[in-house]
Design an enzyme around this catalytic site. Sequence first.
Site, mmCIF file in Angstrom:
data_model
loop_
_atom_site.group_PDB
_atom_site.id
_atom_site.type_symbol
_atom_site.label_atom_id
_atom_site.label_comp_id
_atom_site.label_asym_id
_atom_site.label_seq_id
_atom_site.Cartn_x
_atom_site.Cartn_y
_atom_site.Cartn_z
ATOM 1 N N ASN A 263 0.525 -1.270 -0.082
ATOM 2 C CA ASN A 263 -0.025 -0.149 -0.305
ATOM 3 C C ASN A 263 0.775 1.218 -0.457
ATOM 4 O O ASN A 263 1.875 1.461 0.221
ATOM 5 C CB ASN A 263 -0.994 -0.115 1.486
ATOM 6 C CG ASN A 263 -2.222 1.011 1.083
ATOM 7 O OD1 ASN A 263 -2.419 2.039 1.169
ATOM 8 N ND2 ASN A 263 -2.613 0.566 1.489
ATOM 9 N N HIS B 26 -8.597 -5.041 1.937
ATOM 10 C CA HIS B 26 -7.538 -4.733 2.824
ATOM 11 C C HIS B 26 -6.863 -6.118 3.431
ATOM 12 O O HIS B 26 -8.052 -6.782 4.187
ATOM 13 C CB HIS B 26 -8.312 -3.381 3.222
ATOM 14 C CG HIS B 26 -8.247 -2.385 2.552
ATOM 15 N ND1 HIS B 26 -7.448 -1.584 2.936
ATOM 16 C CD2 HIS B 26 -9.423 -1.828 2.154
ATOM 17 C CE1 HIS B 26 -8.033 -0.903 1.642
ATOM 18 N NE2 HIS B 26 -9.399 -0.947 1.820
ATOM 19 N N HIS C 16 -11.127 -4.279 -3.850
ATOM 20 C CA HIS C 16 -9.423 -4.803 -3.567
ATOM 21 C C HIS C 16 -10.282 -4.932 -1.616
ATOM 22 O O HIS C 16 -10.852 -4.710 -1.791
ATOM 23 C CB HIS C 16 -8.826 -3.909 -3.742
ATOM 24 C CG HIS C 16 -9.201 -1.927 -3.105
ATOM 25 N ND1 HIS C 16 -9.923 -1.685 -3.885
ATOM 26 C CD2 HIS C 16 -9.191 -1.313 -2.505
ATOM 27 C CE1 HIS C 16 -10.505 -0.835 -3.050
ATOM 28 N NE2 HIS C 16 -10.218 -0.767 -2.424
ATOM 29 N N GLN D 161 -14.807 -3.127 1.211
ATOM 30 C CA GLN D 161 -15.488 -1.280 0.608
ATOM 31 C C GLN D 161 -15.874 -1.935 -0.396
ATOM 32 O O GLN D 161 -14.877 -1.517 -1.750
ATOM 33 C CB GLN D 161 -14.648 0.169 1.193
ATOM 34 C CG GLN D 161 -13.642 -1.252 2.386
ATOM 35 C CD GLN D 161 -13.256 0.449 3.803
ATOM 36 O OE1 GLN D 161 -13.833 0.249 4.382
ATOM 37 N NE2 GLN D 161 -12.744 1.661 2.442
ATOM 38 N N HIS E 94 -11.829 -0.358 -8.680
ATOM 39 C CA HIS E 94 -11.609 -1.774 -8.269
ATOM 40 C C HIS E 94 -11.438 -2.794 -7.242
ATOM 41 O O HIS E 94 -10.877 -2.142 -6.278
ATOM 42 C CB HIS E 94 -9.894 -1.494 -8.919
ATOM 43 C CG HIS E 94 -8.874 -2.655 -9.727
ATOM 44 N ND1 HIS E 94 -8.102 -2.706 -10.961
ATOM 45 C CD2 HIS E 94 -9.496 -4.115 -9.414
ATOM 46 C CE1 HIS E 94 -7.943 -3.967 -10.923
ATOM 47 N NE2 HIS E 94 -8.313 -4.917 -10.298
ATOM 48 N N VAL F 16 -11.109 3.456 -4.415
ATOM 49 C CA VAL F 16 -10.560 3.505 -5.959
ATOM 50 C C VAL F 16 -11.795 1.703 -6.977
ATOM 51 O O VAL F 16 -12.023 0.719 -5.760
ATOM 52 C CB VAL F 16 -9.140 2.319 -6.307
ATOM 53 C CG1 VAL F 16 -8.799 2.010 -6.805
ATOM 54 C CG2 VAL F 16 -8.468 3.163 -5.913
ATOM 55 N N GLY G 205 -16.913 3.259 1.579
ATOM 56 C CA GLY G 205 -15.851 3.573 1.660
ATOM 57 C C GLY G 205 -14.439 3.239 0.223
ATOM 58 O O GLY G 205 -13.760 3.546 0.069
ATOM 59 N N GLN G 206 -15.522 2.988 -0.321
ATOM 60 C CA GLN G 206 -14.441 2.205 -1.760
ATOM 61 C C GLN G 206 -14.203 3.667 -2.704
ATOM 62 O O GLN G 206 -14.903 4.436 -2.738
ATOM 63 C CB GLN G 206 -15.020 1.184 -2.675
ATOM 64 C CG GLN G 206 -14.245 0.767 -3.784
ATOM 65 C CD GLN G 206 -14.559 -0.166 -4.466
ATOM 66 O OE1 GLN G 206 -15.530 -0.066 -4.535
ATOM 67 N NE2 GLN G 206 -14.195 -0.981 -5.783
HETATM 68 W W1 AMW Z 1 -10.684 1.914 -0.531
HETATM 69 O O1 AMW Z 1 -10.568 3.016 0.200
HETATM 70 O O2 AMW Z 1 -11.456 2.350 -1.909
HETATM 71 O O3 AMW Z 1 -11.572 0.501 0.272
HETATM 72 O O4 AMW Z 1 -8.868 1.678 -0.555
HETATM 73 C C1 AMW Z 1 -7.993 2.384 -1.335
HETATM 74 C C2 AMW Z 1 -6.777 1.771 -1.042
HETATM 75 O O5 AMW Z 1 -5.644 1.399 -1.794
HETATM 76 C C3 AMW Z 1 -6.298 2.513 0.049
HETATM 77 O O6 AMW Z 1 -5.586 2.089 1.187
HETATM 78 C C4 AMW Z 1 -4.945 3.196 -0.132
HETATM 79 O O7 AMW Z 1 -3.511 4.273 0.531
HETATM 80 C C5 AMW Z 1 -4.310 2.177 -1.512
HETATM 81 N N1 AMW Z 1 -3.765 2.857 -3.225
HETATM 82 C C6 AMW Z 1 -5.002 3.484 -3.989
HETATM 83 N N2 AMW Z 1 -3.427 3.316 -4.539
HETATM 84 C C7 AMW Z 1 -2.686 2.588 -4.767
HETATM 85 C C8 AMW Z 1 -1.540 3.067 -5.311
HETATM 86 N N3 AMW Z 1 -1.509 3.387 -6.988
HETATM 87 N N4 AMW Z 1 -0.929 2.009 -5.467
HETATM 88 C C9 AMW Z 1 -0.672 1.221 -3.968
HETATM 89 N N5 AMW Z 1 -1.603 2.110 -3.306
HETATM 90 C C10 AMW Z 1 -2.561 2.338 -3.407
#
Ligand code: AMW
Length: 149
Positions: free
Chosen positions: A27, A98, A96, A83, A94, A92, A89-90
């Site tokens: 991360n 955590h 994922h 999320q 895509h 990004v 709370g998502q």
């Molecule tokens: W989400 O709030 O969408 O459930 O979490 C997104 C997570 O992805 C966060 O922990 C953020 O720090 C991490 N993140 C976003 N972009 C990148 C990236 N390019 N490389 C590594 N971690 C990333």
Amino acid sequence: MSLRFGPNLIKPSVVFLRTEFSFALVNRRPVLPGHVLVCPLRPAPRFSDLSSREVADLFATAQRVAAVVERHFSGTSLTISLQDGPEAGQSVEHVHVHVLPRRAGDFPRNDSVYEKLEERDEGNKDSPWTWRSEEAMAAEAAELRKYFE
Ligand code: AMW
């Protein structure tokens, strides 16, 4: 070959595991040491977009990754969280998972971990200057990769 995480191109140096349908990366802004992400290779936005084979591979991969980060970061428990959608709370688009190693006292209130996971959009909390260096991320990924060799 570079992978995608939402709109971001992910360098191979920060990826520490790749399977048939999934990959795991470190991360750029971990809320705790060892906070990593497991994603489907296909940049599907929502959990419901995944096929059952992708879901099975994603969670089997998350389980392998969880065992490794718990051990490597001397955790005694794990938070594993997905999320699914912006209201959850998502940030990004895509899918994922955590994975965070946990230890006694890492947060004064146990569930504060979820508030920390929420923080990315408030103010400047996820600005580029808060991200770790590519060198630090690559070094961590190299350490974690060894467990899967
Ligand atoms: W989400 O709030 O969408 O459930 O979490 C997104 C997570 O992805 C966060 O922990 C953020 O720090 C991490 N993140 C976003 N972009 C990148 C990236 N390019 N490389 C590594 N971690 C990333």
